[in-house]
Scaffold this motif. Sequence first.
Motif, PDB file in Angstrom:
ATOM      1  N   ARG A  89       0.813  -1.202   0.000  1.00 43.78           N
ATOM      2  CA  ARG A  89       0.000   0.000   0.000  1.00 43.78           C
ATOM      3  C   ARG A  89       0.858   1.270   0.000  1.00 43.78           C
ATOM      4  NH1 ARG A  89      -5.863  -0.149   1.739  1.00 43.78           N
ATOM      5  NH2 ARG A  89      -6.490   1.992   1.371  1.00 43.78           N
ATOM      6  N   GLU A  93       0.120   4.237  -2.674  1.00 42.82           N
ATOM      7  CA  GLU A  93      -0.213   5.597  -2.260  1.00 42.82           C
ATOM      8  C   GLU A  93       0.813   6.589  -2.800  1.00 42.82           C
ATOM      9  OE1 GLU A  93      -2.917   6.563  -0.795  1.00 42.82           O
ATOM     10  OE2 GLU A  93      -3.570   5.112   0.701  1.00 42.82           O
ATOM     11  N   ARG A 109       2.533   3.758   3.937  1.00 39.38           N
ATOM     12  CA  ARG A 109       1.330   4.537   4.084  1.00 39.38           C
ATOM     13  C   ARG A 109       1.194   4.895   5.554  1.00 39.38           C
ATOM     14  NH1 ARG A 109      -4.365   3.828   3.192  1.00 39.38           N
ATOM     15  NH2 ARG A 109      -5.339   4.710   5.039  1.00 39.38           N
ATOM     16  N   VAL A 156      -1.795  12.766   1.654  1.00 41.42           N
ATOM     17  CA  VAL A 156      -2.594  12.094   0.614  1.00 41.42           C
ATOM     18  C   VAL A 156      -3.991  12.696   0.634  1.00 41.42           C
ATOM     19  CG1 VAL A 156      -3.524   9.889  -0.217  1.00 41.42           C
ATOM     20  CG2 VAL A 156      -1.236   9.987   0.741  1.00 41.42           C
ATOM     21  N   ARG A 160      -4.590  10.482   5.799  1.00 44.34           N
ATOM     22  CA  ARG A 160      -3.597   9.607   5.170  1.00 44.34           C
ATOM     23  C   ARG A 160      -2.397  10.392   4.651  1.00 44.34           C
ATOM     24  NH1 ARG A 160      -8.566   8.775   2.708  1.00 44.34           N
ATOM     25  NH2 ARG A 160      -9.693   6.945   3.463  1.00 44.34           N
ATOM     26  N   VAL A 162       1.967   9.713   3.081  1.00 42.47           N
ATOM     27  CA  VAL A 162       2.957   8.756   2.600  1.00 42.47           C
ATOM     28  C   VAL A 162       4.319   9.184   3.115  1.00 42.47           C
ATOM     29  CG1 VAL A 162       4.281   8.128   0.540  1.00 42.47           C
ATOM     30  CG2 VAL A 162       1.793   7.930   0.530  1.00 42.47           C
ATOM     31  N   MET A 253      -4.918   6.742  -4.809  1.00 45.03           N
ATOM     32  CA  MET A 253      -4.441   5.359  -4.795  1.00 45.03           C
ATOM     33  C   MET A 253      -4.737   4.624  -6.090  1.00 45.03           C
ATOM     34  SD  MET A 253      -4.708   2.458  -1.951  1.00 45.03           S
ATOM     35  CE  MET A 253      -5.682   1.492  -3.065  1.00 45.03           C
TER      36      MET A 253
END
Lengths: 403, 403
Positions: A89, A93, A109, A156, A160, A162, A253
């Motif tokens: 993931r 991302e 992530r 993100v 979220r 990264v 994503m």
Amino acid sequence: MADFRLMQDLAQEAKTKMVLLVMDGLGGLPHSKGGPTELEAAARPNLNRLAREGTLGQSLPVGHGITPGSGPGHLGMFGYDPLRFDIGRGVLEAFGIGVEVGEKDVAARGNFCTVDAAGLITDRRAGRIATDAARPLVEKLATIRLPGVTTEVRPVKEHRFVVVFRGDGLSAELSETDPQRTGVSPLPVRALQAKASRAADLFNQWLAEAHKLLAKDRPANMVTLRGFSGDPRLPKFGDIFKLRPACVAVYPMYRGVAKLVGMQTIAFDGDAPADEFAAVARAWKDFDYFFIHIKATDSRGEDGNFDAKVKAIEAVDQALPALMQLAPDVLVVTGDHSTPSAMKTHSFHPCPLLLWAPATVRADEETSFGERACMRGGLGTFAAIEIMPLMMAHANRLAKYGA
Amino acid sequence: MADFRLMQDLAQEAKTKMVLLVMDGLGGLPHSKGGPTELEAAARPNLNRLAREGTLGQSLPVGHGITPGSGPGHLGMFGYDPLRFDIGRGVLEAFGIGVEVGEKDVAARGNFCTVDAAGLITDRRAGRIATDAARPLVEKLATIRLPGVTTEVRPVKEHRFVVVFRGDGLSAELSETDPQRTGVSPLPVRALQAKASRAADLFNQWLAEAHKLLAKDRPANMVTLRGFSGDPRLPKFGDIFKLRPACVAVYPMYRGVAKLVGMQTIAFDGDAPADEFAAVARAWKDFDYFFIHIKATDSRGEDGNFDAKVKAIEAVDQALPALMQLAPDVLVVTGDHSTPSAMKTHSFHPCPLLLWAPATVRADEETSFGERACMRGGLGTFAAIEIMPLMMAHANRLAKYGA
């Protein structure tokens, strides 16, 4: 299928246009026993017309009984065996927001979360803080310096973010820190293989610094890291299938997974299905294959909101005439997995699938697009990696095999 | 699936209970063209209710067109690829009656048969002599001594027995002696590979001695040997799927295959479906997964008795409420293969399958449990090795795959 050599041998160029319309988490379950699913409950005159003219089936993203994450769910639809190509993931991302992940890099992530005075998690998503509220917190995290590696931290959406570590001697064989429940502390990063011990140390140092930097922020006063991963170096979709592929998606994503297989992503304003279809229209002449991703179906399913998921499906149906005006040669409508609102999460149930291809389809006798019609559909129940061969064939893009 | 690593990675413990109810040889054919099959002809209100509430499909024990023996038929339902794991009948029978088969040993399934003065077989099963009548004959066979090996001979049921050779330099790569028809002599044992020549010699010596010892007995005056085999050393079912499995079966061979994969067998009195379900009830709290084996459906199919097979199915249906009172989370009802009474033998036809799981199933629109309803069922037609992933998923025992 998942045999790229066969596809590469048989794939041939053509002037036909293909569209894969993915309603994320489309498959559902009845609200009450014997009742309609979300898709069956939706007013969907346009989808039903396509079902009458086309053929239906059920696709299995990974296999019977397997609940896929978004990565495997999409890879399968693109023709990549999700059991062979395992993508973390973190990389998904990162690619989705345009952050490169090189051969030596490790991406993760991150989630902002809330912890109490004892360090126990009280909210794994920090109340899903707004993207704008997360940005200054990400800037704080970007100030963390570690010996021997450079770090990049980027927001993100909502809670979220990264983080990418770059340097020598790293490995992504690391355990996640999100305990997947509240009332406990975030877990430390552990090396799953000896070669990852340096990376584990560095990520733990970074987390300790993050804890200090965020201590006074509310509700986002801590972070968790998941999906440690490096560049999976996938063969390119356009090379395998000899076509020019494009991606139209609102969420990073899904643009990420499209980029991973080498699709070109198309920028556009707005986030409604009509905005996405308009973006496809503008790019129509430049590409042969369009992957369109609709997120709302999955989000409303995860919210457990049956009626809102119905409305998300209806919004796609209402916008559909604009897409059909482009006169694609092949259109597949399906999901990357099921997200029944009754379960509030991804599920293992097969995905309803509609294949419309006026020049080449062998239509079945179904007259509506729904889970139960798809159970009886002419394509049967099949692995999602067969979607690309089916689309290619219906678009006259596969040569005969053997003499 | 057949990918134990994937199952081991995803399997998670839960409080849910699963039941696999196997009606051996369940699948059938109409007595007359267009008429009902045995299952369709049976009064089966309870099975039909489960069909209305659940979903149907067809399982392929080994593959399209392949008629399975009992070993492959059961291995598939337990999630073991029957083309990868090849288990001989000798080992199955031996395990079923508690006879160990070590690494160097060779087990064979024996049948008492009847031969005429010329040594030609007149009855391959010696009139299915009673178990009590077979016992003294087995004791005679146990007196046979051979150079360099020890032998163990044990009665199974009716005309069936097991013989195990133990010693160095043996191999199970041997041909069977049952010619599968009457009017001919039993065949000699032949070595299928050079390394088995000593074993072939020893088994032929043993058969010659057996012929002498039984010469004056009637109707069982000779034996045939089948299914020469050694310990296949299978990975354990409970480890793969992270659960506590139990077996309830009347016939030794089915307890044998269950033991081979590490299930615990549950002792009980009686041989009716109600007795088996009562045994499940007594053990309910101690296990997560119950394999229940019903033999009569297969036996009556092999007898070629349509009506008796119908009655065997009805007996299961009548007893079913006691099983349902335990409130399993997942129940699958199927066969390990088809045994149409019209064919009097195992067949290659798919097995009708019913999956009932009130909390998680996506129900189809079928309203009865029968071969033709299963052809239209929501699960489609799939390999029997998918049964375990499906049961695990419906029992909330599989984690999500990938991010």
